[in-house]
Design a protein around this motif. Structure first.
Motif, mmCIF file in Angstrom:
data_model
loop_
_atom_site.group_PDB
_atom_site.id
_atom_site.type_symbol
_atom_site.label_atom_id
_atom_site.label_comp_id
_atom_site.label_asym_id
_atom_site.label_seq_id
_atom_site.Cartn_x
_atom_site.Cartn_y
_atom_site.Cartn_z
ATOM 1 N N MET A 1 0.847 -1.218 0.000
ATOM 2 C CA MET A 1 0.000 0.000 0.000
ATOM 3 C C MET A 1 0.867 1.248 0.000
ATOM 4 N N ILE A 2 0.516 2.234 -0.789
ATOM 5 C CA ILE A 2 1.286 3.480 -0.830
ATOM 6 C C ILE A 2 1.241 4.166 0.537
ATOM 7 N N ALA A 3 2.397 4.697 0.965
ATOM 8 C CA ALA A 3 2.470 5.343 2.289
ATOM 9 C C ALA A 3 2.304 6.849 2.145
ATOM 10 N N PRO A 4 1.671 7.502 3.131
ATOM 11 C CA PRO A 4 1.547 8.967 3.074
ATOM 12 C C PRO A 4 2.881 9.617 3.420
ATOM 13 N N LYS A 5 2.959 10.925 3.238
ATOM 14 C CA LYS A 5 4.178 11.663 3.566
ATOM 15 C C LYS A 5 4.463 11.562 5.064
ATOM 16 N N PRO A 6 5.744 11.698 5.423
ATOM 17 C CA PRO A 6 6.076 11.675 6.856
ATOM 18 C C PRO A 6 5.264 12.739 7.602
ATOM 19 N N GLY A 7 4.830 12.402 8.790
ATOM 20 C CA GLY A 7 4.082 13.375 9.596
ATOM 21 C C GLY A 7 2.596 13.098 9.611
ATOM 22 N N ILE A 8 2.080 12.622 8.474
ATOM 23 C CA ILE A 8 0.628 12.457 8.380
ATOM 24 C C ILE A 8 0.105 11.486 9.443
ATOM 25 N N MET A 9 0.841 10.365 9.635
ATOM 26 C CA MET A 9 0.347 9.372 10.592
ATOM 27 C C MET A 9 0.566 9.797 12.046
ATOM 28 N N GLU A 10 1.247 10.928 12.247
ATOM 29 C CA GLU A 10 1.416 11.478 13.607
ATOM 30 C C GLU A 10 0.148 12.212 14.047
ATOM 31 N N ILE A 11 -0.723 12.507 13.088
ATOM 32 C CA ILE A 11 -1.895 13.316 13.399
ATOM 33 C C ILE A 11 -2.934 12.512 14.174
ATOM 34 N N ASP A 12 -3.346 13.050 15.324
ATOM 35 C CA ASP A 12 -4.529 12.517 16.006
ATOM 36 C C ASP A 12 -5.705 13.281 15.424
ATOM 37 N N PRO A 13 -6.598 12.621 14.685
ATOM 38 C CA PRO A 13 -7.676 13.377 14.023
ATOM 39 C C PRO A 13 -8.461 14.233 15.011
ATOM 40 N N TYR A 14 -8.815 15.420 14.575
ATOM 41 C CA TYR A 14 -9.580 16.345 15.412
ATOM 42 C C TYR A 14 -10.959 15.759 15.690
ATOM 43 N N VAL A 15 -11.338 15.788 16.948
ATOM 44 C CA VAL A 15 -12.667 15.292 17.311
ATOM 45 C C VAL A 15 -13.494 16.481 17.777
ATOM 46 N N GLY A 16 -14.570 16.783 17.079
ATOM 47 C CA GLY A 16 -15.407 17.918 17.447
ATOM 48 C C GLY A 16 -16.207 17.629 18.708
ATOM 49 N N GLY A 17 -16.818 18.676 19.261
ATOM 50 C CA GLY A 17 -17.649 18.496 20.455
ATOM 51 C C GLY A 17 -18.816 17.573 20.142
ATOM 52 N N LYS A 18 -19.156 16.733 21.114
ATOM 53 C CA LYS A 18 -20.314 15.842 20.951
ATOM 54 C C LYS A 18 -21.555 16.676 20.671
ATOM 55 N N SER A 19 -22.482 16.150 19.848
ATOM 56 C CA SER A 19 -23.650 16.970 19.557
ATOM 57 C C SER A 19 -24.961 16.312 19.940
ATOM 58 N N SER A 20 -24.914 15.070 20.393
ATOM 59 C CA SER A 20 -26.167 14.464 20.845
ATOM 60 C C SER A 20 -25.864 13.435 21.913
ATOM 61 N N LEU A 21 -26.888 13.070 22.653
ATOM 62 C CA LEU A 21 -26.763 12.035 23.673
ATOM 63 C C LEU A 21 -27.687 10.909 23.274
ATOM 64 N N PRO A 22 -27.196 9.657 23.328
ATOM 65 C CA PRO A 22 -28.044 8.545 22.923
ATOM 66 C C PRO A 22 -29.360 8.541 23.705
ATOM 67 N N GLY A 23 -30.454 8.413 22.992
ATOM 68 C CA GLY A 23 -31.749 8.313 23.663
ATOM 69 C C GLY A 23 -32.316 9.635 24.160
ATOM 70 N N ARG A 24 -31.663 10.747 23.839
ATOM 71 C CA ARG A 24 -32.188 12.036 24.298
ATOM 72 C C ARG A 24 -32.409 12.952 23.106
ATOM 73 N N VAL A 25 -33.592 13.515 23.025
ATOM 74 C CA VAL A 25 -33.897 14.367 21.883
ATOM 75 C C VAL A 25 -33.491 15.817 22.143
ATOM 76 N N GLU A 26 -33.711 16.262 23.403
ATOM 77 C CA GLU A 26 -33.576 17.701 23.656
ATOM 78 C C GLU A 26 -32.310 18.089 24.412
ATOM 79 N N ALA A 27 -31.210 17.387 24.173
ATOM 80 C CA ALA A 27 -29.976 17.734 24.871
ATOM 81 C C ALA A 27 -29.523 19.138 24.471
ATOM 82 N N VAL A 28 -28.943 19.866 25.435
ATOM 83 C CA VAL A 28 -28.425 21.206 25.148
ATOM 84 C C VAL A 28 -26.946 21.077 24.836
ATOM 85 N N LYS A 29 -26.564 21.510 23.639
ATOM 86 C CA LYS A 29 -25.169 21.368 23.218
ATOM 87 C C LYS A 29 -24.350 22.585 23.611
#
Ligand SMILES: *Cc1c(COP(=O)(O)O)cnc(C)c1O
Length: 359
Positions: free
Chosen positions: A1-29
């Motif tokens: 498999m082709i490898a990405p450039k050095p550095g790319i695999m060092e990235i911890d992907p950005y995780v955005g703020g959670k936007s919902s809670l399982p089983g809850r419709v009206e959660a306040v974000k």
């Protein structure tokens, strides 16, 4: 498999703020520093009006939006550059100015995108320590080296909410090496009355660039519009590397209407300030302190990571979503966006009940 450039695999992907809670419709974000009042009505109307013209390519020089920003902020539109969120500007800056062997400096609890974009450009991110969760100019200057190309600080910073004043900013701008550029990320600048986000410094100093966003005060995080201000040479460099149509018609029209709606912006700033002090006081009286925030969130400090984690779970139970900030090196804290008054009251009440249950 082709490898990405050095550095790319060092990235911890950005995780955005959670936007919902399982089983809850009206959660306040309250996890992504969004404007609780949404976007300006004028911005929504302008966005809708673009729907008849979706088959036409948008402007590539963003002239109308740059003119509007220039008028409102008293800046030269020719020195303004617009992007798909300030994230795109951060990425363009890293790609244009930093590569393998170069260093990109940021603060210990700085915004994660600086690190991610540095790695993506093949450069090496370097963290300078902060002093009690505040940007430390001496530490940043001491961390500069022959290889430093970019120095990023968010002022006010996310997730700490703290900021440094004009004198410290000037000392930083004057002190960085000649082969480096200081990037002042003003994503929350509007929340501090009288603060220009670093615009004057970016005007006078060839080595300073300012970024801003429509995602926070203007409530347009879902659209992706940001802008930057700096020297003509830097704008020219960024324009050569940006995609020709990086902003769509809807983005351009909504952002222009948003920045011109001063009344809505004023109302949001005032209401944020009022509820921010209220929430900080309410939590402090329950034994949960925070540093004085200059943004639209507070960083609530618990006694340790376990307590922060338990409170996060408790808030979720109460239908409230806030942000854990362990990935920013602050596991004992929770970042809580300042919502509207009912949301702030719910947070205060839930934290009170949490503390009472642990007595
Ligand atoms: C939210 C935020 C941004 C904005 O990013 P966009 O891409 O414009 O949505 C930039 N910098 C900091 C520090 C932020 O918190």
């Amino acid at each position: 498999m082709i490898a990405p450039k050095p550095g790319i695999m060092e990235i911890d992907p950005y995780v955005g703020g959670k936007s919902s809670l399982p089983g809850r419709v009206e959660a306040v974000k309250l996890s992504s520093n969004e404007n609780p009042f949404g976007a300006s009505q004028h911005a929504m109307d302008a966005y809708r009006r673009t729907s008849g013209c979706l088959h036409r390519y948008p402007s590539s020089d963003h002239h109308a939006l740059r003119t509007a920003i220039g008028e409102v902020h008293g800046l030269d539109p020719d020195r303004i550059m617009c992007g798909a969120g300030s994230d795109e500007l951060i990425s363009l800056l890293c790609n244009a100015y930093a590569g393998p062997g170069d260093e990109v400096l940021h603060t210990e609890h700085g915004f994660l995108m600086y690190r991610i974009s540095a790695f993506a450009a093949g450069a090496t991110p370097v963290a300078a320590r902060e002093r009690d969760r505040v940007t430390d100019v001496d530490a940043l200057l001491a961390a500069c080296s022959d290889r430093t190309r970019l120095v990023f600080i968010a002022n006010p910073n996310n997730p700490t909410g703290t900021m440094i004043g004009d004198e410290e900013l000037l000392r930083l701008a004057d002190g960085i090496p000649r082969h480096a550029m200081l990037v002042l990320d003003g994503a929350y600048a509007e929340y501090t009355d009288g603060f220009d986000g670093g615009a004057a410094l970016a005007h006078s100093h060839g080595c300073v660039f300012m970024t801003r966003t429509f995602s926070k005060l203007y409530g347009l995080g879902g659209l992706r519009v940001g802008w930057g201000y700096g020297q003509p040479e830097v704008i020219d460099v960024l324009n050569r590397t940006k995609g020709p149509f990086n902003l769509g018609r809807g983005q351009l029209a909504a952002a222009e209407a948003a920045v011109r709606d001063r009344e809505f912006a004023r109302k949001c700033v005032d209401e944020n300030a009022r509820m921010r002090e209220w929430l900080a006081d309410a939590l402090a009286s329950e034994g949960v302190p925070s540093d004085r925030s200059h943004a639209n969130f507070i960083l609530a400090r618990f006694s340790d990571a376990d307590e922060a984690s338990a409170c996060d779970a408790w808030l979720n139970e109460a239908g409230l979503i806030v942000r854990r900030v362990g990935s920013y090196g602050l596991p004992e804290c929770l970042r809580i966006t300042v919502g509207d008054e009912p949301s702030c009251r719910r947070v205060a009440e839930a934290v009170r009940a949490f503390k009472a249950a642990r007595q």
